[in-house]
Design a protein around this motif. Structure first.
Motif, PDB file in Angstrom:
ATOM      1  N   ARG A   1     -13.478 -36.063  -5.834  1.00 39.21           N
ATOM      2  CA  ARG A   1     -14.446 -37.086  -6.233  1.00 39.21           C
ATOM      3  C   ARG A   1     -15.215 -37.667  -5.058  1.00 39.21           C
ATOM      4  NH1 ARG A   1     -12.862 -41.540  -7.552  1.00 39.21           N
ATOM      5  NH2 ARG A   1     -10.686 -41.450  -6.875  1.00 39.21           N
ATOM      6  N   LYS A   2     -14.543 -37.801  -3.906  1.00 48.53           N
ATOM      7  CA  LYS A   2     -15.174 -38.396  -2.735  1.00 48.53           C
ATOM      8  C   LYS A   2     -14.987 -37.472  -1.547  1.00 48.53           C
ATOM      9  CE  LYS A   2     -14.337 -43.191  -4.191  1.00 48.53           C
ATOM     10  NZ  LYS A   2     -13.752 -44.500  -3.790  1.00 48.53           N
TER      11      LYS A   2
ATOM     12  N   HIS B   1     -16.206 -37.248   2.557  1.00 49.34           N
ATOM     13  CA  HIS B   1     -16.857 -37.801   3.740  1.00 49.34           C
ATOM     14  C   HIS B   1     -16.713 -36.802   4.875  1.00 49.34           C
ATOM     15  CE1 HIS B   1     -16.934 -42.340   2.616  1.00 49.34           C
ATOM     16  NE2 HIS B   1     -16.907 -41.595   1.525  1.00 49.34           N
TER      17      HIS B   1
ATOM     18  N   GLN C   1     -18.445 -37.658  -7.001  1.00 50.88           N
ATOM     19  CA  GLN C   1     -19.157 -38.908  -7.251  1.00 50.88           C
ATOM     20  C   GLN C   1     -19.720 -39.527  -5.980  1.00 50.88           C
ATOM     21  OE1 GLN C   1     -16.378 -41.496  -9.216  1.00 50.88           O
ATOM     22  NE2 GLN C   1     -16.285 -40.285 -11.080  1.00 50.88           N
ATOM     23  N   GLU C   2     -19.094 -39.257  -4.843  1.00 47.71           N
ATOM     24  CA  GLU C   2     -19.528 -39.877  -3.590  1.00 47.71           C
ATOM     25  C   GLU C   2     -19.536 -38.833  -2.480  1.00 47.71           C
ATOM     26  OE1 GLU C   2     -17.961 -43.790  -2.614  1.00 47.71           O
ATOM     27  OE2 GLU C   2     -17.440 -43.060  -0.623  1.00 47.71           O
TER      28      GLU C   2
ATOM     29  N   VAL D   1     -20.741 -38.424   1.625  1.00 46.54           N
ATOM     30  CA  VAL D   1     -21.233 -39.013   2.875  1.00 46.54           C
ATOM     31  C   VAL D   1     -21.291 -37.919   3.915  1.00 46.54           C
ATOM     32  CG1 VAL D   1     -20.784 -40.693   4.698  1.00 46.54           C
ATOM     33  CG2 VAL D   1     -20.290 -41.285   2.320  1.00 46.54           C
TER      34      VAL D   1
ATOM     35  N   LEU E   1     -22.759 -37.422  -9.418  1.00 42.87           N
ATOM     36  CA  LEU E   1     -22.964 -37.966  -8.077  1.00 42.87           C
ATOM     37  C   LEU E   1     -23.692 -39.306  -8.159  1.00 42.87           C
ATOM     38  CD1 LEU E   1     -22.536 -37.320  -5.072  1.00 42.87           C
ATOM     39  CD2 LEU E   1     -24.836 -36.334  -5.033  1.00 42.87           C
ATOM     40  N   GLU E   2     -22.994 -40.377  -7.757  1.00 45.90           N
ATOM     41  CA  GLU E   2     -23.541 -41.732  -7.849  1.00 45.90           C
ATOM     42  C   GLU E   2     -23.852 -42.334  -6.491  1.00 45.90           C
ATOM     43  OE1 GLU E   2     -20.728 -44.030  -9.996  1.00 45.90           O
ATOM     44  OE2 GLU E   2     -21.146 -43.090 -11.942  1.00 45.90           O
ATOM     45  N   ARG E   3     -23.176 -41.902  -5.448  1.00 48.00           N
ATOM     46  CA  ARG E   3     -23.359 -42.496  -4.117  1.00 48.00           C
ATOM     47  C   ARG E   3     -23.556 -41.393  -3.095  1.00 48.00           C
ATOM     48  NH1 ARG E   3     -19.434 -44.827  -6.931  1.00 48.00           N
ATOM     49  NH2 ARG E   3     -17.832 -43.489  -6.003  1.00 48.00           N
TER      50      ARG E   3
ATOM     51  N   LYS F   1     -26.675 -45.336  -5.625  1.00 51.10           N
ATOM     52  CA  LYS F   1     -26.815 -45.899  -4.283  1.00 51.10           C
ATOM     53  C   LYS F   1     -27.128 -44.782  -3.298  1.00 51.10           C
ATOM     54  CE  LYS F   1     -23.607 -49.684  -5.238  1.00 51.10           C
ATOM     55  NZ  LYS F   1     -22.374 -50.390  -4.831  1.00 51.10           N
TER      56      LYS F   1
ATOM     57  N   PHE G   1     -20.054 -48.555   0.819  1.00 50.50           N
ATOM     58  CA  PHE G   1     -20.741 -48.693  -0.452  1.00 50.50           C
ATOM     59  C   PHE G   1     -20.394 -49.915  -1.263  1.00 50.50           C
ATOM     60  CE2 PHE G   1     -21.262 -44.045   0.118  1.00 50.50           C
ATOM     61  CZ  PHE G   1     -22.637 -44.003  -0.012  1.00 50.50           C
TER      62      PHE G   1
END
Length: 533
Positions: free
Chosen positions: A326-327, A329, A354-355, A357, A378-380, A406, A481
């Motif tokens: 989900r995330k 970085h 979803q996130e 970076v 994907l929201e961020r 965002k 975020f």
């Protein structure tokens, strides 16, 4: 209003009672409980008026106190003996300055606060901290302690930690930083605290270098451990037995811990199969370690921060098996070893993303289009320090990222044309954060705000930071975020002395304040002079 009236009456009544009690001191000794009862009677019959607060049960007052700030709680404890008692008995969280002069005050402090379950002992690095005797005394009075935080308590040894662990067997969370006890003290905690769920260790000075370091763990605590965070440990790998033995571990965070972690991750993954979050920053790990991590099929959060030996191959291996991700970085540290190939693998295999970076990574329109098309949740999205993210890439994001809420863009060759694309794209976008993108002007940001009134646009050109730019460290490229953080994009933050930012920000603030005051005085002087004439 009624409470202030009662308090005023109570104060005058107290003065009268105090004079009467002082006269009878030679003949009688009044205990606190008697004083409390007398004060309660006085409050109930002040000029025939009832004090409804006195009718509240202790449990109700305790609940009210828990809703107040620490400062307000202190003020309430000074109202009367009853409030003092209830406030102390209802306080479950306590933070103390753990200097050596705290030791003689421990009995009185914990006689009043006898229900503390969460305790923080913090000492200034330049001061002498409490020692083993004080910690043992605290543990004897706080046997129900569930959380303990130790900061810079350099006088604590293995002996003190061992005694503490035996007295506080219900401990669930331990966080220690800049302490000097070693492996024996840590093992004592793991052997005596079967309920321990979270362990955070930073700069544990007692772990000496060399091959003779005592292995840490697993102990009886390994079965309950769910989170392990290790930071800045020279011999962090001595925690290997603990990590391997923590079969229910969900989150593992490793920050700047020396050693070859490629050898340990296969052993960890073989025993620990339910990990959900792995955070690696500046540790020695390569695609070999990532291939082992790929066997964590429940992995949802992965941070690869400044691990230059990790490449597209390793990221692809993780993406192929960890389909619940989900995330993600990634800080590539300008190594250019993770790019389109690895990101396309993520786009093809991780639809729940979803996130995302990306710092010091150079994705192109090809990989960004794949991510936008396949990762519909994907929201961020954050793109920082990328030389390849321009207006064309932003236009692609605007068209394809339907769910995006965002967006953060930092130090990328983006201009006002990219802002025009955002004006008509990303229908769910609520916040855009732009920093050090020299092609984006204040006019372009204002135009975007005007077109999309509900969109929050934060622009920081970063020109005032040029003279004190850092070397591209984690703080410089940090992306957060949570709500409220993006609004402080241009606000000065406290950084380490190595960056030199703190002094620059203070100087800029001081100069701007002086110029504002000077201009204001000039306007006042001119206006007064014109009125006189």
């Amino acid at each position: 209003m009624g409470q202030s009236f009662s308090t005023a009456k109570l104060t005058s009544r107290r003065d009268c009672n105090h004079s009467q009690r002082s006269k009878s001191k030679s003949t009688a000794i009044i205990c606190p409980m008697q004083v409390e009862e007398a004060e309660e009677l006085d409050r109930r019959n002040i000029n025939g008026l009832s004090d409804f607060i006195s009718d509240l049960p202790d449990e109700c007052l305790a609940f009210i106190f828990q809703c107040l700030s620490p400062g307000d709680r202190k003020k309430c404890s000074l109202v009367c003996w009853r409030w003092l008692r209830i406030e102390g008995q209802s306080r479950h969280r306590l933070s103390l300055n753990a200097q050596s002069d705290l030791h003689p005050l421990i009995p009185s402090i914990f006689s009043r606060f006898d229900a503390v379950t969460k305790l923080a002992l913090k000492c200034d690095r330049r001061s002498v901290s409490i020692g083993d005797e004080a910690l043992v005394q605290i543990s004897e009075r706080c046997r129900n302690l569930t959380r303990l935080k130790l900061r810079a308590c350099r006088e604590l040894t293995d002996t003190g930690m061992s005694a503490f662990a035996k007295n506080c067997r219900g401990l669930k969370k331990l966080s220690c930083g800049s302490c000097t006890f070693g492996a024996k003290g840590m093992n004592a905690v793991l052997d005596n605290c079967p309920a321990l769920e979270e362990l955070s260790v930073k700069r544990l000075r007692g772990l000496t270098d060399g091959l003779a370091v005592e292995p840490i763990g697993p102990g009886v605590a390994a079965k309950a451990l769910k989170t392990i965070s290790l930071k800045e440990l020279y011999n962090g790998q001595c925690f290997g037995p603990l990590i391997i033995g923590a079969k229910n571990l969900k989150s593992l965070k490793l920050f700047r811990c020396s050693g070859d972690w490629d050898k340990i991750f296969p052993l960890i993954v073989d025993r620990v199969t339910g990990m959900v979050e792995i955070h690696m920053e500046r540790i020695q790990v390569s695609d070999v370690g990532l291939a082992a991590i790929a066997n964590c099929l429940n992995l949802e959060i992965l941070h690869l921060v400044k691990t230059p030996e990790c490449t597209n191959f390793g990221l692809g291996a993780v993406a192929e098996k960890c389909k619940l991700l989900r995330k993600l970085h990634i800080d590539g540290w300008k190594a250019n070893r993770i790019g389109d190939q690895g990101l396309i693998a993520v786009a093809l295999s991780c639809p729940n993303l979803q996130e995302l970076v990306l710092i010091s990574v150079n994705p192109t329109k090809l990989s960004l289009e794949m991510l936008a098309s396949n990762c519909q949740n994907l929201e961020r999205l954050a793109l920082c320090g990328s030389d390849t993210v321009g207006d064309a890439e932003i236009s692609c994001i605007a068209v394809k990222c339907i769910a995006l809420k965002k967006l953060c863009i930092k130090s990328c060759p983006v201009s006002d044309h990219g802002m025009e694309a955002l004006a008509s794209g990303c229908p769910n976008l609520v916040k855009v954060k732009l920093k050090k993108c020299r092609g984006v002007t204040s006019e372009g940001a204002d135009w975007l705000r005007a077109i999309r009134g509900s969109l929050a646009v934060y622009l920081d050109t970063g020109e005032h930071l040029d003279a004190s730019a850092s070397d591209g460290g984690a703080q410089d490229n940090g992306v957060e975020f949570p709500p409220g953080v993006a609004g402080q994009i241009g606000a000065p933050t406290i950084a380490s002395s190595s960056t030199g930012r703190s002094t620059s920000f203070k100087l800029l603030g001081l100069l701007s304040g002086r110029s504002f005051v000077a201009s204001t005085l000039r306007r006042l002087a001119s206006s007064s002079g014109s009125s006189r004439s």
